[in-house]
Scaffold this motif. Structure first.
Motif, PDB file in Angstrom:
ATOM      1  N   ASP A 270       0.865  -1.363   0.113  1.00  0.00           N
ATOM      2  CA  ASP A 270      -0.057  -0.172   0.250  1.00  0.00           C
ATOM      3  C   ASP A 270       0.884   1.263   0.034  1.00  0.00           C
ATOM      4  N   THR A 271       1.935   1.237   0.660  1.00  0.00           N
ATOM      5  CA  THR A 271       2.821   2.341   0.842  1.00  0.00           C
ATOM      6  C   THR A 271       3.509   2.532  -0.572  1.00  0.00           C
ATOM      7  N   TYR A 272       3.988   1.617  -1.207  1.00  0.00           N
ATOM      8  CA  TYR A 272       4.564   1.918  -2.575  1.00  0.00           C
ATOM      9  C   TYR A 272       3.364   2.553  -3.566  1.00  0.00           C
ATOM     10  N   LEU A 273       2.171   2.125  -3.491  1.00  0.00           N
ATOM     11  CA  LEU A 273       1.088   2.504  -4.277  1.00  0.00           C
ATOM     12  C   LEU A 273       0.790   3.876  -3.979  1.00  0.00           C
ATOM     13  N   ASP A 274       0.809   4.656  -2.677  1.00  0.00           N
ATOM     14  CA  ASP A 274       0.688   5.827  -2.456  1.00  0.00           C
ATOM     15  C   ASP A 274       1.768   6.559  -2.899  1.00  0.00           C
ATOM     16  N   LEU A 287      10.049   8.162 -10.789  1.00  0.00           N
ATOM     17  CA  LEU A 287       9.929   7.590  -9.504  1.00  0.00           C
ATOM     18  C   LEU A 287       8.679   7.107  -9.545  1.00  0.00           C
ATOM     19  N   ALA A 288       7.543   7.564 -10.007  1.00  0.00           N
ATOM     20  CA  ALA A 288       6.129   6.954  -9.777  1.00  0.00           C
ATOM     21  C   ALA A 288       6.193   5.702 -10.794  1.00  0.00           C
ATOM     22  N   LEU A 289       7.153   5.336 -11.586  1.00  0.00           N
ATOM     23  CA  LEU A 289       7.014   4.005 -12.405  1.00  0.00           C
ATOM     24  C   LEU A 289       7.931   3.200 -11.462  1.00  0.00           C
ATOM     25  N   GLU A 290       9.040   3.754 -10.668  1.00  0.00           N
ATOM     26  CA  GLU A 290       9.751   2.893  -9.862  1.00  0.00           C
ATOM     27  C   GLU A 290       8.895   2.244  -8.698  1.00  0.00           C
ATOM     28  N   ASN A 291       8.174   3.148  -8.320  1.00  0.00           N
ATOM     29  CA  ASN A 291       7.078   2.776  -6.990  1.00  0.00           C
ATOM     30  C   ASN A 291       5.983   1.840  -7.474  1.00  0.00           C
ATOM     31  N   GLN A 292       5.361   2.253  -8.455  1.00  0.00           N
ATOM     32  CA  GLN A 292       4.427   1.360  -9.087  1.00  0.00           C
ATOM     33  C   GLN A 292       5.039  -0.049  -9.378  1.00  0.00           C
ATOM     34  N   GLY A 293       6.358  -0.213 -10.090  1.00  0.00           N
ATOM     35  CA  GLY A 293       6.782  -1.761 -10.151  1.00  0.00           C
ATOM     36  C   GLY A 293       6.821  -2.353  -8.901  1.00  0.00           C
ATOM     37  N   MET A 294       7.441  -1.615  -7.734  1.00  0.00           N
ATOM     38  CA  MET A 294       7.532  -2.166  -6.774  1.00  0.00           C
ATOM     39  C   MET A 294       6.134  -2.819  -5.981  1.00  0.00           C
ATOM     40  N   TYR A 295       5.129  -1.885  -6.076  1.00  0.00           N
ATOM     41  CA  TYR A 295       3.940  -2.248  -5.883  1.00  0.00           C
ATOM     42  C   TYR A 295       3.345  -3.190  -6.774  1.00  0.00           C
ATOM     43  N   GLN A 296       3.715  -3.385  -7.707  1.00  0.00           N
ATOM     44  CA  GLN A 296       3.208  -4.700  -8.559  1.00  0.00           C
ATOM     45  C   GLN A 296       3.557  -5.792  -8.196  1.00  0.00           C
ATOM     46  N   ASP A 300       1.497  -8.952  -6.758  1.00  0.00           N
ATOM     47  CA  ASP A 300       1.715 -10.388  -7.296  1.00  0.00           C
ATOM     48  C   ASP A 300       2.031 -11.234  -6.540  1.00  0.00           C
ATOM     49  N   SER A 301       3.155 -11.159  -5.543  1.00  0.00           N
ATOM     50  CA  SER A 301       3.452 -12.043  -4.566  1.00  0.00           C
ATOM     51  C   SER A 301       2.537 -12.355  -3.611  1.00  0.00           C
ATOM     52  N   ILE A 302       1.475 -11.441  -3.402  1.00  0.00           N
ATOM     53  CA  ILE A 302       0.282 -11.839  -2.395  1.00  0.00           C
ATOM     54  C   ILE A 302      -0.567 -12.774  -3.185  1.00  0.00           C
ATOM     55  N   TYR A 303      -0.880 -12.360  -4.411  1.00  0.00           N
ATOM     56  CA  TYR A 303      -2.267 -13.303  -5.206  1.00  0.00           C
ATOM     57  C   TYR A 303      -1.669 -14.698  -5.878  1.00  0.00           C
TER      58      TYR A 303
END
Length: 614
Positions: A270-274, A287-296, A300-303
């Motif tokens: 959630d923090t990376y998404l925000d 920076l937005a793409l970098e954090n979006q990549g970490m969020y994704q 994916d690891s959760i699901y």
């Protein structure tokens, strides 16, 4: 032959074997309890989960349910931190079973709150709300302390919040701050962050900020990294919307630091998404793409549960088998030293047969007891129904007597007076002034008769209730009582734009009428407050007064029909109710909650024009 062998078997040998087996089992379960707690404190979630599994392999009917529930919670939260929703939920439900065995209302409340939070973290808000409300009802019914009630209220509120229902979320959040006694602020630090988060979503930024700072201050006192991360994230969003981007960036950085310290995949996700949304809004796309990549990646690891679970469970099973083998070898060594193997087999067989025999007897006795209980329950239900029918008949008979008395006392006298006036008109000397005087007196009598008819009709079925609905009917009822000058009744209505069904409106009106009349009669209040509030899924009725308090338990054995009529009407509309009052204290509160789904709101539905009560 078997009997003779048992007869000559040394008693000391039998006792030694039994004691050795019990000690080995007890040592194993105590070891895995301590090991699970150690691994949880060290935040080694994978190993903690396996240790908990070994604990439950050693558990039996003598296991303390409080300890078992705690170990299940450790396993559930370890799985949750690893992003394994199904496993977390399975262990949380196991913990709920042990909590129910413990009969501890606080432990049961805590477990319901945990399940509601798990559903929230994986965006199944309807199930989260359902478990939260069920837990809240049981917690209040079993007198759980206010700290654990606060946990459940929080779990309901966060589900409503992320479900897109901020008003309901704030309703349950503010209930935490109204608990009496109010829990320690450190125990409810999450409430301040969650209120700030909900206010943020409704763009009430200035109101949100002090709640978030309070949450951060309290979380720091306990090194609660998870709550600090959440609060800094919300604070960053507040400052972002206020246009203070430098402060917002600093707060988002702090949120990431504490999310990593919390070692929670869900919070990191959630923090990376925000952070990604923040940088995107500022045009910082790299920076937005970098954090979006970490969020994704974390999402994916959760699901990707099925694939990851297969490898982790194989590894856990392998390690578990090794440790189980070591325990078995130790137990075997103790058994060999303490007793002869053939005697052990013999004793075990006899014990097994005895257990089976006792189990069968217990099962038969339990079935007989259940049948007796079921029969007693049905008899009690019949008695209750008969009591309700008797109360209804007495109420109808009382209503008929009152109606007849009103007609006799009111109309009888007025008609007699009118007849005398007409007689005077017939025998008058013919003077116009005398006749006009008689006519004027007759008109006055007719006006009184009309007023008497309106009062009788109002008592039977208020026309305002039929034509304009519940809220106007209650307001007219309060206005009539206020005209006496002896009492002040205030009526507050929120969210009641639509009409409800005939059964619901009449039932609630009669409940209000009966409760208020009894309050005036027995409590001698100066003020009464009636509040009707409609929420998304329920309607709340709250009646408060400043009169003399009483013991609510006397209502269960009351000899009058008033309380029986109230209960009967509330049960017909599937309502829940609560009476808060104490002897020697001024003021009583009567709370009724009715599910909205029980209300009939079809467009073609109309009230029946009747001359009697429903």
């Amino acid at each position: 032959m078997l009997i003779w062998i048992l007869f000559f078997l040394p008693v000391s040998t039998m006792q030694a074997f039994t004691l050795a087996a019990m000690e080995a089992k007890c040592d194993s379960i105590n070891y895995w309890f301590e090991e699970t707690e150690r691994l949880w404190a060290a935040r080694e979630f994978e190993s903690c989960k396996q240790a908990a599994k070994n604990y439950f392999q050693c558990a039996n009917q003598d296991t303390k349910p409080e300890k078992a529930a705690l170990i299940a919670r450790r396993a559930s939260r370890s799985a949750l931190n690893l992003g394994r929703f199904e496993e977390a939920l399975r262990n949380a439900l196991l913990g709920l079973q042990w909590a129910e065995k413990s009969k501890d209302p606080n432990l049961l409340a805590f477990q319901y709150a945990d399940i509601a939070v798990i559903y929230h973290d994986f965006e199944e808000f309807e199930n989260g709300t359902r478990y939260g409300k069920e837990g809240l009802f049981k917690a209040q019914a079993s007198d759980a302390d206010t700290r654990h009630q606060a946990y459940i209220l929080n779990s309901i509120a966060i589900n409503f919040d992320d479900w897109g229902k901020p008003d309901s979320a704030l309703h349950y959040h503010y209930k935490v701050l109204k608990l009496n006694p109010l829990p320690d602020s450190l125990d409810i630090q999450f409430t301040f962050n969650n209120i700030g988060n909900t206010l943020l979503k409704t763009h009430r930024l200035k109101e949100a900020e002090p709640f978030l700072w309070t949450s951060i201050r309290l979380a720091k006192k306990q090194d609660n990294y998870y709550n600090q991360s959440s609060s800094f994230t919300n604070l960053g969003q507040v400052y972002q919307q206020l246009g203070k981007h430098e402060d917002a960036s600093r707060f988002f950085d702090s949120a990431l630091v504490y999310a990593k310290l919390a070692n929670s995949i869900e919070k990191l996700r959630d923090t990376y998404l925000d952070r990604s949304n923040f940088h995107k809004a500022l045009g910082q796309y790299e920076l937005a793409l970098e954090n979006q990549g970490m969020y994704q990646q974390l999402r994916d690891s959760i699901y990707q549960i099925d694939r990851l679970r297969m490898f982790s469970e194989l590894e856990a099973q392998y390690q578990g088998k090794i440790k189980d083998q070591q325990i078995m070898e130790q137990e075997q060594e103790i058994i060999i030293q303490k007793a002869n193997f053939n005697k052990i087999v013999l004793i075990s067989s006899i014990l097994l047969l005895t257990i089976i025999f006792l189990t069968i007897i217990h099962f038969l006795n339990q079935n007989r007891f259940k049948k007796q209980q079921l029969l007693l329950q049905k008899e009690k239900e019949i008695e209750i129904k008969e009591a309700y029918i008797h109360a209804a008949l007495e109420s109808q008979e009382s209503e008929r007597k009152r109606f007849a008395q009103d007609l006799h006392d009111g109309f009888g006298q007025l008609i007699s007076a009118l007849r005398l006036n007409i007689s005077r008109l017939q025998h008058s000397s013919g003077q116009l002034e005398s006749r006009m005087e008689v006519v004027e007196k007759s008109e006055g009598i007719l006006a009184e008769m009309h007023k008497e008819i309106r009062n009788i009709a109002f008592n039977l079925m208020p026309a305002t209730l039929i034509q304009f609905g519940l809220k106007e009917g209650i307001r007219e009822f309060a206005q009539r009582l206020n005209q006496s000058g002896k009492i002040s009744i205030e009526v507050s209505v929120f969210g009641m734009e639509e009409r409800f069904g005939e059964l619901q409106e009449i039932s609630l009106y009669r409940v209000v009428q009966e409760w208020v009349n009894n309050t005036i009669k027995y409590a001698s209040p100066q003020k009464i407050s009636i509040q009707l509030t409609r929420h998304e899924d329920e309607l709340s009725l709250i009646i408060e007064d400043d009169g003399k308090g009483f013991d609510p338990s006397i209502l269960e054995n009351a000899s009058g029909n008033g309380w029986r009529n109230i209960q009967s009407r509330l049960q017909r509309i599937n309502a829940r109710w609560e009476v808060d009052s104490t002897i020697g204290r001024r003021g009583t509160t009567f709370i009724v909650d009715i599910p909205i789904k029980e209300f009939e709101t079809e467009a073609g539905h109309r009230f029946l024009s009747t001359t009697g009560r429903p």
